[in-house]
Design a protein around this motif. Sequence first.
Motif, PDB file in Angstrom:
ATOM      1  N   UNK A 137      44.677  39.925  52.036  1.00 39.25           N
ATOM      2  CA  UNK A 137      43.617  40.754  52.609  1.00 39.25           C
ATOM      3  C   UNK A 137      42.403  39.947  53.057  1.00 39.25           C
ATOM      4  N   UNK A 138      42.285  38.715  52.592  1.00 35.66           N
ATOM      5  CA  UNK A 138      41.161  37.844  52.976  1.00 35.66           C
ATOM      6  C   UNK A 138      41.688  36.431  53.116  1.00 35.66           C
ATOM      7  N   UNK A 139      42.216  36.111  54.285  1.00 37.26           N
ATOM      8  CA  UNK A 139      42.902  34.828  54.479  1.00 37.26           C
ATOM      9  C   UNK A 139      41.980  33.617  54.417  1.00 37.26           C
ATOM     10  N   UNK A 188      46.466  26.710  51.239  1.00 39.15           N
ATOM     11  CA  UNK A 188      45.187  26.917  51.926  1.00 39.15           C
ATOM     12  C   UNK A 188      44.916  25.749  52.849  1.00 39.15           C
ATOM     13  N   UNK A 189      44.596  26.031  54.094  1.00 36.65           N
ATOM     14  CA  UNK A 189      44.308  25.006  55.095  1.00 36.65           C
ATOM     15  C   UNK A 189      42.808  24.960  55.374  1.00 36.65           C
ATOM     16  N   UNK A 190      42.298  23.746  55.513  1.00 40.61           N
ATOM     17  CA  UNK A 190      40.882  23.553  55.816  1.00 40.61           C
ATOM     18  C   UNK A 190      40.738  22.385  56.770  1.00 40.61           C
ATOM     19  N   UNK A 216      44.610  30.953  54.300  1.00 44.52           N
ATOM     20  CA  UNK A 216      45.363  30.862  53.046  1.00 44.52           C
ATOM     21  C   UNK A 216      46.453  31.920  53.044  1.00 44.52           C
ATOM     22  N   UNK A 217      47.542  31.590  52.342  1.00 45.34           N
ATOM     23  CA  UNK A 217      48.626  32.560  52.218  1.00 45.34           C
ATOM     24  C   UNK A 217      49.382  32.320  50.925  1.00 45.34           C
ATOM     25  N   UNK A 218      49.841  33.403  50.304  1.00 44.91           N
ATOM     26  CA  UNK A 218      50.724  33.260  49.145  1.00 44.91           C
ATOM     27  C   UNK A 218      52.129  32.968  49.671  1.00 44.91           C
ATOM     28  N   UNK A 219      52.597  31.740  49.502  1.00 50.07           N
ATOM     29  CA  UNK A 219      53.787  31.302  50.228  1.00 50.07           C
ATOM     30  C   UNK A 219      55.094  31.415  49.466  1.00 50.07           C
ATOM     31  N   UNK A 250      37.407  30.770  45.277  1.00 49.36           N
ATOM     32  CA  UNK A 250      37.803  31.896  46.123  1.00 49.36           C
ATOM     33  C   UNK A 250      39.004  32.638  45.573  1.00 49.36           C
ATOM     34  N   UNK A 251      39.987  31.896  45.065  1.00 47.36           N
ATOM     35  CA  UNK A 251      41.170  32.531  44.476  1.00 47.36           C
ATOM     36  C   UNK A 251      40.786  33.291  43.216  1.00 47.36           C
ATOM     37  N   UNK A 252      39.998  32.662  42.355  1.00 49.30           N
ATOM     38  CA  UNK A 252      39.574  33.323  41.106  1.00 49.30           C
ATOM     39  C   UNK A 252      38.784  34.589  41.410  1.00 49.30           C
ATOM     40  N   UNK A 253      37.913  34.530  42.420  1.00 47.04           N
ATOM     41  CA  UNK A 253      37.133  35.716  42.800  1.00 47.04           C
ATOM     42  C   UNK A 253      38.050  36.848  43.251  1.00 47.04           C
ATOM     43  N   UNK A 254      39.064  36.525  44.040  1.00 40.83           N
ATOM     44  CA  UNK A 254      40.012  37.553  44.486  1.00 40.83           C
ATOM     45  C   UNK A 254      40.778  38.135  43.298  1.00 40.83           C
TER      46      UNK A 254
END
Length: 133
Positions: free
Chosen positions: A91-93, A127-129, A102-105, A9-13
């Motif tokens: 933009x896509x948490x 990232x929380x799951x 997810x957040x850039x912390x 998901x991160x790589x796709x963003x």
Amino acid sequence: MTYVSIAAGIVAKLGTVTELEQVYNHEPKELAKFPCATVTAFSHTDIFADTAANTRQFIFMIRLYFRTDTAQDAETVLRNVADKVIAKIESDVTLNGSCDFARPSEGKWVFQQREVPVRVVEITVEALKRLNR
């Protein structure tokens, strides 16, 4: 499979950030193009949620690189790229549904000597799951 799916998901963003010349799903021995980004897993923590599930917190590191031995100002280039990367993550948490939030912390700026001298910004992504037992 959450390490795999969150990294994807991160790589796709990052792949949608037009200023990046290359995005790596790992930390390569040599960087080919600049500016570039690498995505690496850093850690995870299980947090007790209830008797049915835990919440797992995954930490990933995005590193943005730009050469300092060129005519362009590495600091200015990386500030722009870092702003774009942070905005994409925010933009896509759910990172395309790979996590609940997810957040850039945090961000840290350093200089490194790799195959060439580089300016680096390290952006931590949490990232929380929720994972059912």
